[in-house]
Structures are given as structure tokens and as C-alpha cells.
Design a protein around this motif. Sequence first.
Motif, PDB file in Angstrom:
ATOM      1  N   THR A 200      38.624  42.172  31.456  1.00 56.49           N
ATOM      2  CA  THR A 200      38.163  41.040  32.260  1.00 56.49           C
ATOM      3  C   THR A 200      38.213  41.414  33.733  1.00 56.49           C
ATOM      4  O   THR A 200      39.266  41.854  34.217  1.00 56.49           O
ATOM      5  N   PRO A 201      37.119  41.272  34.473  1.00 54.84           N
ATOM      6  CA  PRO A 201      37.161  41.598  35.903  1.00 54.84           C
ATOM      7  C   PRO A 201      38.273  40.840  36.613  1.00 54.84           C
ATOM      8  O   PRO A 201      38.557  39.669  36.308  1.00 54.84           O
ATOM      9  N   CYS A 202      38.915  41.496  37.553  1.00 57.26           N
ATOM     10  CA  CYS A 202      40.049  40.884  38.244  1.00 57.26           C
ATOM     11  C   CYS A 202      39.576  39.780  39.199  1.00 57.26           C
ATOM     12  O   CYS A 202      38.560  39.943  39.893  1.00 57.26           O
ATOM     13  N   PRO A 203      40.312  38.659  39.239  1.00 53.21           N
ATOM     14  CA  PRO A 203      39.964  37.603  40.203  1.00 53.21           C
ATOM     15  C   PRO A 203      40.349  38.040  41.617  1.00 53.21           C
ATOM     16  O   PRO A 203      41.123  38.983  41.804  1.00 53.21           O
ATOM     17  N   ARG A 204      39.804  37.367  42.605  1.00 49.71           N
ATOM     18  CA  ARG A 204      40.145  37.678  43.995  1.00 49.71           C
ATOM     19  C   ARG A 204      41.618  37.398  44.231  1.00 49.71           C
ATOM     20  O   ARG A 204      42.132  36.328  43.837  1.00 49.71           O
ATOM     21  N   PRO A 205      42.351  38.321  44.869  1.00 51.16           N
ATOM     22  CA  PRO A 205      43.781  38.081  45.117  1.00 51.16           C
ATOM     23  C   PRO A 205      44.010  36.880  46.033  1.00 51.16           C
ATOM     24  O   PRO A 205      43.180  36.540  46.875  1.00 51.16           O
ATOM     25  N   ARG A 206      45.166  36.248  45.849  1.00 49.43           N
ATOM     26  CA  ARG A 206      45.550  35.145  46.735  1.00 49.43           C
ATOM     27  C   ARG A 206      45.852  35.690  48.128  1.00 49.43           C
ATOM     28  O   ARG A 206      46.365  36.805  48.259  1.00 49.43           O
ATOM     29  N   PRO A 207      45.576  34.920  49.177  1.00 49.41           N
ATOM     30  CA  PRO A 207      45.929  35.378  50.521  1.00 49.41           C
ATOM     31  C   PRO A 207      47.444  35.558  50.644  1.00 49.41           C
ATOM     32  O   PRO A 207      48.231  34.813  50.048  1.00 49.41           O
ATOM     33  N   ALA A 208      47.876  36.534  51.415  1.00 49.11           N
ATOM     34  CA  ALA A 208      49.303  36.755  51.636  1.00 49.11           C
ATOM     35  C   ALA A 208      49.887  35.632  52.469  1.00 49.11           C
ATOM     36  O   ALA A 208      49.231  35.089  53.348  1.00 49.11           O
TER      37      ALA A 208
END
Length: 239
Positions: free
Chosen positions: A230-238
Amino acid sequence: MRNDTHPTTRTTVTTRLRRSRALLAVTLAGLLVLGGSAAATAATPVPKPSVPYGSRTPDRAPGYQGQVTCMPFESRGAKALRDLLRRTYGANSGGILRPCASGGRSEHKEGRAYDWMLDASRPADRAKADAFLGWLTAKDASGVAGGNAQRLGVQYVIWDTRWWNTWTKRWQPYTGAVPHTDHVHMSLTWDGAYKRTSFWDGWAVARIDHGPCVATEGMLAPRYTAPNYTPCPRPRPAG
């Protein structure tokens, strides 16, 4: 002593001798060319797949799969690539791993990159690099540019101030800090790193392994434990 040979006869004999010498010269030249070509081919071979290909077209190219985690062990595919180059071109002292604390982003830190130690200023080394990279990036037997790179799971290579990748299929200037004149760098996809590509088993991968996913920007992803289709979702902002 009289020479009773008729002038016409002497001319005929001379002509035949000249033709014989010319034919011999052509034959010898041909043998030298064939011998030189055979020697050149023997000196610069290309890799042979482990098994016949069951898939006519090569494996899909997933695009850039950069480093996201740190795993200090050599992947199966990187070791197999190293061994393939050793069998094809002779012993080399290249490396796979790089310490996680070292600077920069590198698939070496995930055990899925290999540095083939060659000197661009040495003709013998350059011949090996040219033979391998020509085979890797040119059209394969099915007519796909870079098809052999896709079958090996090589996503990009860097050599002598230039680099090539499977998403553009062309050589470009490389302007990184290290010019790569003393080694060929090869980075593998996740499928390539785990030796699931058609070069090794004959069958092109049907689903792309996207590798581990980063949850938060700037953080490392968990270590790779199993394929992720499954393609990775966009990471959460730090923060």
C-alpha cells in the motif's frame, strides 16, 4: 640462361600470385578482427539471468524509493548483486552498509545499495563499468529502455559525475559532493533489495513493495519486517 617463359604466361602467374597474396591478407585481417572482437567480448562480459524469463516485459519501476529507516544489515538483493558482479567481472572490494549516524541520506543505511569499486581513470575498470552499465540501462530483449535495471531492481546508478534512473531513463550530470570516479553506486528498490525481481526467479513482480512508512516528518520509519503493498500516506507534520 634463356628464359623461355612466354610474356603472357609470366603476366598470368604474376596476377595469380598477387590475387593469392591479397586473399591471404584479407583472410588474416578478418581473423584478426574476429579474434579482437572475441577478446574484447571476453574481457567485458555482461551478467546472465539466474533462470529463463517467464515474463516477457520487465518488472515495473516504482520511482524513487529513498532511505526512510535504518537497518544495519546487508539485504539479500544487495549481496546477490555484489556476488553477480564478482562472478561476471572478478573480485572487487565494494561495500553495502553505511553507519546510520553518518551524514546524508543513503540507501546504504538500509542495506540496499552497493558501491562497486572501480577507477574511472583506468581503462580496464572503465571497460567493465561501460559494459555493465550499457547492458543495465539500454533496451533489453523486449525493447524496454532500462529493462535489465528493472529486472534487477536497480532504481538508480551514479558513475563518473553522471547518474541514471528508472523514472527518467536518461543519463544526467551528477553534482553531488562525491563525483563517484572511484566507484559505481547502485541503489535498489525494496523488491530488488529482497531479491523478488525477475532477474532472480524469472517472473516480474506483480505488486510493488513500497517499504516502511514514515509517520512523522523528520522521523525514521520502523524497520522493514515485511512487504508493504500500500503506498505510504503523507507523513504528519513534525511538532
